[in-house]
Every structure is written in C-alpha cells, then in structure tokens.
Scaffold this active site. Structure first.
Site: not given
Length: 729
Positions: A56, A220, A300, A430, A466, A528
C-alpha cells in the site's frame, strides 16, 4: 516559526523542571532539509512496495510529511528505547499503510535500517505487511483490521488516565511524568467501521483530552472514490460525540498545498485540549505527487509500476535509475531527533526522580507493576467457598451461580490488586463485574444517582458497546501496566470476535467475563442462549476459555488468569445456581486442579471405596459437571468404576505435559463421555475412539432451565446411558 502554546496547568513539583506535556516537543520547523527527508521517505515507500511486488504505497507517500511532523516536532519519544515510560504513544490505525510508521522509525533511528525497508513483507523481516506488536520495536499495537487501532487507542487513553490516578493524581495536568498523549492516524476505512463509532462515542463521553486523532480524509479506498459508499459529515459526527474537531484542508486554495505549519498548529491546539479528545480532519490527496496515479484507487493497494515510479522520482528530483537512495546528510539530520529526545528525557528523568522521592509508596507500586509482579497477599485474597452440595441431587442444596462467585472474587481482590479494574457493557448487575465500593471511572459531571466516581475511578461503564469494549481492554492491557476486564453475556461475544482475535494474536492479557453461559439462562430464549459460542471461541489460537464448575473453581480460575500474562482469557459463568462441591471430602478433589485445565474431580472406586482403574470417564465443564457427578453415582451403583473429570479450560489442559494429561485421561480402554450444553465440535479430541458426546446441536427455547435441560436431553440419565451404550458395544 510558530511557537507552541503556553501551558495553563501550573507548575510541577517545586525544584523540578516543567515537563510541558500539553505542548509539542519543539517549535514548528520544516526546513529545506526536512523537505528533502520527507521526499526521500516518499520515494522509499514506492521503492519498498515495488520491490515487494505488493503493498500500500499511496497513503505512505502522501502522509510522509504528516508523520514527519508527529515524530520530529510533536511527540515525545526516545528512538533508543521503545519502552520508555514517558513516551507519547503512536497508533497507526490505518495499518495497511505500515510504511507510514516504518519509514519514521527508520528516519529516527528507532531500530529499522534500510535493509528492513528493502525486505518489506518478506519472511522474517522486521517490516511485515501490517504492523505487529512484539515483532517490531516502536509498534505499540497490531493494526490492520480497520477500526481496531482507533478503538484500542481509546483503551490506551483510559489506561493513561487511570495509571496517573494511581501514581500521581495531584500534579497539574501536563506536569506529571505519567502524562502522555496517544496519537492516531486513521483512514476513511477506519471511520467507516462500526467499532470506531462505538469507541469514539465513549471517548467523547469520557472527555479524553489525551487522545488526538488525525483523520486522513483522502476520499479513496480500494474501490476508488469513497463517494460510492461514504458521504457523511465526519466532522459533524465527531462534534456530536463531544470531540474537539479541527479541519485542515490542503486543497483549500484550489491547488494541493501541504501546509505543514497549519497541521502543526492544529496538533498543538489538540495537545493543549484537556477536556475533549481531538479529531483533526486532514484533507489530502493519496499518492501525491505521483504524476499519473495520485488520487486514484490504483495507488492505494498496488505497486506504482516502473513508469509511474520513475515519474514520481523525477517529480521529486531523484534519479529514476537509483533505488533506495538515501543521502547520508539527510539521514543524519533526521536522526538528530535522537539528541533532542535524549535532552528531553533527561528532564523527564529528573522529574521522575523527584516524584519517586516524594511518593515512596506509589513508587513501590510502580516498581512492582513495571516488574510484572503480583502483589503481596495475592494468593491469600481469593475466597474459599463452603460446600453446598446434595449428594442425592434431590434439591437439598441451594448452591451458588458462578457469576455470583466471580463477583465475590473481584471484590476480595479490590484492596489487594489496584491495577485490576473493569466493568460491563451495561450488564453490571447481571455480570457481577462491579467491585464492592469502588468508584466509577467517569467525568465528575457524568455521575448518576446510581454511579458515583471521578476521572480516576475504577469501575468501567462501556455502555452497550461490546465490540469497542473488547478493543478497549486490549488497549488498556497494551498501553499501561494495568489488568482490565470487561463483561457481557456469552452470546454477545459474537459482537467482540474481531477484538478478541487480534488480542489473541498479540498475546495481550485482556480478560473477558462472559455470563449466562448456556440454555441454563432460561426464559430469555434462543436469541440469548449460546450454543456454538464455546466451540467457536476455543477455535481462536491463544485464547483461554475457562468455564468453572463451581464457586471454588471460579476462585482458582481467576487466580490462574491473573497469574498468566501471555494471552487473553475468557471466564464463562452461569446464571443459575450450581452446587458447591465438598472439596477434599467425599472423594472430591481440591479445586486447585483448575489451574491445570482439567483434573480428576472424583475418581473411580470399587465396592470398598478404594480407587481403581476407571472403566468409564465422564468429562464435563461448567454447569454440566454436576450432571457427570450424578451420572457417576448411577454407574458406580451398577458396578462400573467411573471417573469424573472437570475440564474448565481445554487450552490450559493442552498446555500440560503428556504425563499429566495421560494421568487424567489414561489410554486404558475406558469409555469416555463428554457433556456440555453446546455443540460437540472439538470434543472428539478428548473422548477418543471409544467415546461420545452429550451435547446440544440446535438452538434453545424460552423456558425455565430445568425444563430445557430435560427436554433437550442434557441430563445425568443421558450421560449414564451414553456410557452404558459404549460399554455394551
């Protein structure tokens, strides 16, 4: 020349020099030889990628003057010592442009030489395709997956503030030897990734004045013009986050003008800012001044090609026929930053010595943390939990959820281990991640009726972020001498996986507290209830997944996690109560076996109660160990000598020597059954050719946990039946 702004924070300790950490390292300068050095670095970037055949080059070419200002004029760093405690930290979030960093390390004489640039992206080189922590001196963190660098930089900034609060809270900002800034170069791609939105929102909320981000707004990416997918007003977004935002537009005149003085002034203003993180939106042209490929996606992520490379060299006044050409005088000029750094470091050392003389206790803490030593009283701090076990499994024991036991362990550690801190992604009650009585890490103006604290507090509040939380604990673990943990439900580890993986890649000792570990969480239902998460996390090399079976295993799990510093760990905890086994009684082993990953919890016995070779071995983790114990009772009553193995961490067990592993799981022809309320993937390695798995190969449902375990066949009866079936074969 433009002078740095004066500090407004007061003086350091009487008789010691002012460190002036709210000012750049020196006044603005960009002489003709500076320009020659920058142009040399541009050409080296192009040559290195051309030699490698891939890479790059574009961003490294156009950002050479930007990084030059940072490393030569703005940041405090010591090229001779990449670990100096007084350094500013630089994070290249745009890790694909690794040469942006490598070239500055080369120019400064910070451990890279010309041959390292010539061996870019090759086997064994110091210059891999993306910067790698622990591989190249001067690389603070592994970057490459976009967004992770900037998100983790927020953790670096958290850590600086917390460590300062432990060691030197009363000194004026900018005057402490523990003051420093975190500088980030981020790309359009970084700003598109959701994790940076999470982390940047939290950074603004936390008023992190020690964080400065240069956003390379070159419009870009690999697919060329970012307008195909990205058109938002980034500056307005960051202002809404509560950041101090400046814009430096090198196209403002209609021509491209690299106004490095304007950039320096913006950086000086950002350093002086103490109540907000800073974003400098810098409008650049990628690959400038490459004559044919600047401002295109072609520069790039690909080499320039012979013709374009020659054109770049011609534009900059270099011989197109020469490669990796560096003028000795120019390099000597670049490396004079080492002398300036040494002079400043001497000032810092004087200030540090004065701090030590005035802060004996805190200096001892700093020495212990620097040495990586655990505190006095560490081993004694861990609670031992009284047995609460009904051998008949008739409901006579209440037990304790392992999440509750974890909370008690953390609270017991609080007064002993000040470097340990953490919190939850909005699930503190919790996850049981709050140490009793510890204040929140929060600006005083952000306190609530429920949470009190200040900027140097200990309880972290990540909000419902998270992924960013995972990156932030990585940053804390790398950017300081502290140990950090974060909590959420196990199911939401899926949101954190990129951060977990890169933490494991780096070997950073981040800690994840994952609760509600199975269908045992009950009525919340299948959205869950984790099923595949344990297996998928165990698939990450370098991550220890620890699922304790009872409260005493929790104590030993935390102790072992904190004793280890070579990689991240996730402790996986139950919502529901589990029996607390009677240790060293009724045949139950001591919980210290937890530290070895798997151990014989209950051994096989004959009718007289004497230990014998097992005919069946039942292996469980977490809440399912009690099922293995109950199944053993059935099999033993039928005359089948049966061993129960608790296996809280398969990774720790795999790290034991062969003789120990064979003592736990002997190759004696015994049948083996594993039981875990998740998919069976990975368990065949431990159950072997005469083994099977009692597992859950589908999603759960909304019901109480007792019903779910019964209906899905995760029961003691199923475990015993599986062993009988194997024995019958």
């Amino acid at each position: 020349m433009t002078s740095a702004p004066a500090s407004s924070t007061g003086s350091a300790t009487a008789g010691t020099p002012s460190l002036q950490r709210l000012q750049p390292a020196r006044e603005y300068t960009y002489s003709a030889v500076d320009r020659k050095a920058v142009d040399t670095l541009r050409v080296l970037a192009a040559d290195a990628v051309e030699t490698a055949g891939h890479g790059h080059p574009g961003t490294a070419i156009s950002l050479a003057p930007v990084a030059w200002q940072l490393f030569q004029n703005v940041m405090h760093h010591d090229p001779a010592d990449a670990t100096w405690a007084g350094r500013d930290r630089f994070i290249l979030s745009a890790g694909h442009s690794s040469l942006t960093l490598y070239l500055q390390l080369f120019a400064a004489g910070a451990g890279l030489e010309l041959e390292d640039l010539q061996s870019l992206r090759t086997w064994g080189s110091k210059t891999p395709g993306h910067p790698e922590y622990g591989h190249t001196d001067g690389v603070e963190i592994t970057t490459g997956p976009l967004g992770q660098g900037l998100a983790s930089a927020v953790g670096f900034a958290f850590a600086q503030r917390r460590l300062r609060g432990l060691l030197d809270p009363d000194t004026a900002l900018g005057a402490s030897p523990f003051d420093h800034h975190i500088f980030v170069i981020a790309s359009d791609g970084d700003l598109q990734e959701g994790v940076t939105s999470e982390a940047s929102s939290l950074a603004g909320h936390q008023e992190l004045g020690n964080l400065v981000v240069i956003y390379d707004d070159n419009e870009i990416s690999i697919e060329d013009d970012t307008d195909v997918a990205f058109s938002e007003d980034v500056a307005a977004r960051y202002e809404a986050y509560g950041w101090h935002v400046q814009t430096v537009d090198w196209l403002a005149t209609g021509n491209y003008v690299e106004d490095t003085e304007q950039l320096y002034t913006a950086l000086a203003e950002a350093k002086a800012q103490t109540s907000k993180p800073s974003l400098i939106k810098l409008r650049t042209v990628i690959g400038w001044p490459s004559p044919g490929k600047q401002d295109t996606g072609a520069i790039h992520g690909s080499k320039l090609g012979g013709e374009e490379l020659a054109g770049l060299k011609s534009v900059l006044g270099f011989d197109p026929e020469q490669h990796f050409a560096v003028d000795d005088g120019v390099l000597a000029h670049a490396r004079s930053v080492g002398e300036r750094s040494a002079a400043y470091r001497a000032t810092w050392e004087e200030s540090y010595a004065a701090w030590r003389g005035a802060n004996e206790g805190r200096a001892q803490l700093f020495d212990r943390l620097t040495a990586g030593e655990l505190p006095e009283g560490f081993a004694e701090a861990f609670p031992a939990f009284e047995a609460d076990f009904d051998a008949s499994f008739s409901g006579g024991a209440k037990g304790m959820a392992t999440r509750a036991a974890s909370g008690k362990v953390l609270s017991a550690l609080a007064p002993v281990m000040p470097e340990l801190w953490g919190g939850s992604a909005d699930l503190a009650g919790s996850n049981n991640t709050t140490m009793d009585g510890e204040p929140s890490f929060i600006p005083e103006s952000r306190q609530t009726s429920s949470w009190k604290g200040g900027p140097y507090g200990r309880t972290l509040h990540f909000g419902i972020r998270e992924h960013a939380a995972g990156s932030i604990v990585n940053g804390i673990s790398l950017g300081s001498l502290l140990r950090a943990y974060m909590g959420t439900f196990l199911i939401f580890s899926d949101y954190q996986r990129p951060a977990i993986r890169i933490g494991a890649l780096m070997g950073t000792p981040a800690i994840y507290v994952w609760t509600h570990d199975s269908i045992g969480l009950g009525e919340d239902g299948p959205t869950h209830q984790p099923v595949e998460q344990l297996a998928s996390l165990r698939a990450i090399p370098g991550l220890a997944v620890v699922r304790p079976a009872d409260a005493n295993e929790v104590s030993w799990a935390w102790k072992t996690i904190l004793e280890k510093t070579d990689g991240p760990a996730g402790i996986v905890l139950s919502r529901q109560n589990l029996p607390v086994f009677p240790r060293n009684e009724q045949g139950f082993a001591d919980a210290e076996g937890t530290a070895r990953g798997a151990y014989v919890l209950l051994d096989a016995t004959d009718e007289s109660g004497s230990a014998v070779e097992p005919q069946a071995i039942l292996i469980g983790t977490g809440s399912e160990v009690q099922l293995a114990v109950a199944a053993r009772n059935q099999l033993q009553s039928e005359g089948v000598p049966t061993r129960v193995v608790s296996a809280p961490s398969l990774e720790w067990f795999d790290a034991q020597d062969e003789s120990y592993r064979a003592s736990v799981l002997p190759d004696n022809g015994a049948v083996r059954v594993s039981v875990e309320a998740g998919i069976a993937q990975g368990w065949a390695k431990y159950t072997g050719v005469r083994g099977t798995q009692v597992s859950l190969e589908h999603y759960g449902a909304s019901a109480d946990f007792q019903t779910l375990f019964r209906e899905y066949g995760i029961t003691a009866e199923a475990v015993a039946a599986a062993a009988r079936d194997l024995l019958g074969r």
